[in-house]
Design an enzyme around this catalytic site. Sequence first.
Site, PDB file in Angstrom:
ATOM      1  N   ARG A  66    -115.509  26.473 -31.605  1.00  0.00           N
ATOM      2  CA  ARG A  66    -115.988  27.724 -32.180  1.00  0.00           C
ATOM      3  C   ARG A  66    -114.808  28.460 -32.812  1.00  0.00           C
ATOM      4  O   ARG A  66    -114.096  29.205 -32.134  1.00  0.00           O
ATOM      5  CB  ARG A  66    -116.660  28.586 -31.100  1.00  0.00           C
ATOM      6  CG  ARG A  66    -117.887  27.949 -30.487  1.00  0.00           C
ATOM      7  CD  ARG A  66    -118.613  28.925 -29.587  1.00  0.00           C
ATOM      8  NE  ARG A  66    -117.774  29.426 -28.506  1.00  0.00           N
ATOM      9  CZ  ARG A  66    -117.611  28.837 -27.335  1.00  0.00           C
ATOM     10  NH1 ARG A  66    -118.218  27.691 -27.096  1.00  0.00           N
ATOM     11  NH2 ARG A  66    -116.847  29.361 -26.408  1.00  0.00           N
ATOM     12  N   ARG A 112    -102.586  29.918 -32.395  1.00  0.00           N
ATOM     13  CA  ARG A 112    -102.023  31.072 -33.094  1.00  0.00           C
ATOM     14  C   ARG A 112    -100.902  31.720 -32.284  1.00  0.00           C
ATOM     15  O   ARG A 112     -99.910  32.201 -32.853  1.00  0.00           O
ATOM     16  CB  ARG A 112    -103.129  32.080 -33.406  1.00  0.00           C
ATOM     17  CG  ARG A 112    -104.110  31.582 -34.470  1.00  0.00           C
ATOM     18  CD  ARG A 112    -105.366  32.432 -34.538  1.00  0.00           C
ATOM     19  NE  ARG A 112    -105.061  33.811 -34.837  1.00  0.00           N
ATOM     20  CZ  ARG A 112    -105.950  34.808 -34.730  1.00  0.00           C
ATOM     21  NH1 ARG A 112    -107.195  34.543 -34.318  1.00  0.00           N
ATOM     22  NH2 ARG A 112    -105.607  36.037 -35.018  1.00  0.00           N
ATOM     23  N   ASP A 135    -112.602  31.141 -34.815  1.00  0.00           N
ATOM     24  CA  ASP A 135    -112.645  32.600 -34.805  1.00  0.00           C
ATOM     25  C   ASP A 135    -112.795  33.135 -36.225  1.00  0.00           C
ATOM     26  O   ASP A 135    -112.688  32.389 -37.202  1.00  0.00           O
ATOM     27  CB  ASP A 135    -111.358  33.134 -34.174  1.00  0.00           C
ATOM     28  CG  ASP A 135    -111.540  34.503 -33.535  1.00  0.00           C
ATOM     29  OD1 ASP A 135    -112.638  35.079 -33.667  1.00  0.00           O
ATOM     30  OD2 ASP A 135    -110.581  34.994 -32.917  1.00  0.00           O
TER      31      ASP A 135
END
Length: 298
Positions: A57, A207, A59
Site C-alpha cells: 500500500r 524514506r 503512501d
Amino acid sequence: MALAGTHPRTFRAVLEYDGTDFHGWQVQAGRRTVQGVLEEALASILSARVPVIAAGRTDAGVHALGQLVSFRAATGIPPERLAAALNSRLPPDAAILSLEEAPADFHATRDARSKVYRYLVLEGRTPRPLLRRTTWRVPVRLDLRRMREAARCLVGRHDFASFRTNPGPEGEGRGTVRRVLRVDLRRRGGLLALEVEGEGFLYNMVRAIAGTLVEVGRGRWEPGRVAEILAARDRRAAGPTAPARGLVLVSVAFGPPRTAGRRRSPGGRKLDPRPPARPRMVRKAGRRRPGPPGEAMP
C-alpha cells in the site's frame, strides 16, 4: 461485462502510476486513490464491484513502476482485452502494464516474497523542472563512498524500529524485525539512486533510510552512526523522513508460501514491470529466499 453463470477467475496484473496526485493506494472516502480509480474502471467494464488487492500500500505521493495487484471477477473477457479496456478507462497517471490469469488462490499481498524500492535524489542547486515530481533535490553533491559504507549494516535481518514513522495507519502486528536483501547506491549524472530490496517493510522505512543516508552523504554524520541508529530502536535517533515524491516501487517478486518444517529453494517469480522494448534501468535482483510479505508503506 460480467457474464451470468461464469465462474470467478483470478487475475494478476502489474500496474504503473505517478503517485503525485493520488492520496496513496488504499481507498479513502472523498479522496482520489489508486485502488479507487482501478476499482471504478473495473466496475464500469464488469457492471459489478471488484475489490483489488495490492502487494504494497504505497503512501500519498509515492509512485510505482511495478505494483503487483490481484482480483477475482466472473467474466469471460480474455486478459489482453480486459487490460486494454482498463487502460482506456484509467486516468493518464495510471496504467496496466501486464495482466494474466492466475491460480485461483493467488493473493498479491500474501504471495509477495520481496519488493524493490528506489529512491531518487537530485544533487545540486539547479532545479530540474521535469524531475520535480519524482526526486528529492539536495543542494550539495553527496559522498557516495560514505553512504555505501553506512548502508552495509542495513543488509540482513534486523529490528528496524529506528526507521519506522509510527506504527502506520493500521499498525504492524508482526513487530519491527524485517529482512533487507540488498541496499545499492549509484550515481548517474546528477541523480543518486538508492535501491532497497527486502522481504517486508515498515511504515516509511525506505524514506527514513534515505533521509538518514543523506545526512551521512552531506558529512553531518559518520558512516558508523547508522549502525548505532539501528541498535537504538528509536525513531528519534535516525535522520528525517525523505519526501514521498522520490520513492518508487520498482518491482515485486512472488511465489508460493513457505512450507512449514521444510526449507525451500530461494527464488520468487517477478513480473517485469516494463514492456520488453524498453531498456532496463535496474538490474535484475539475485536469487533470494522467500519470506513473509510486508504490508506497510515504505
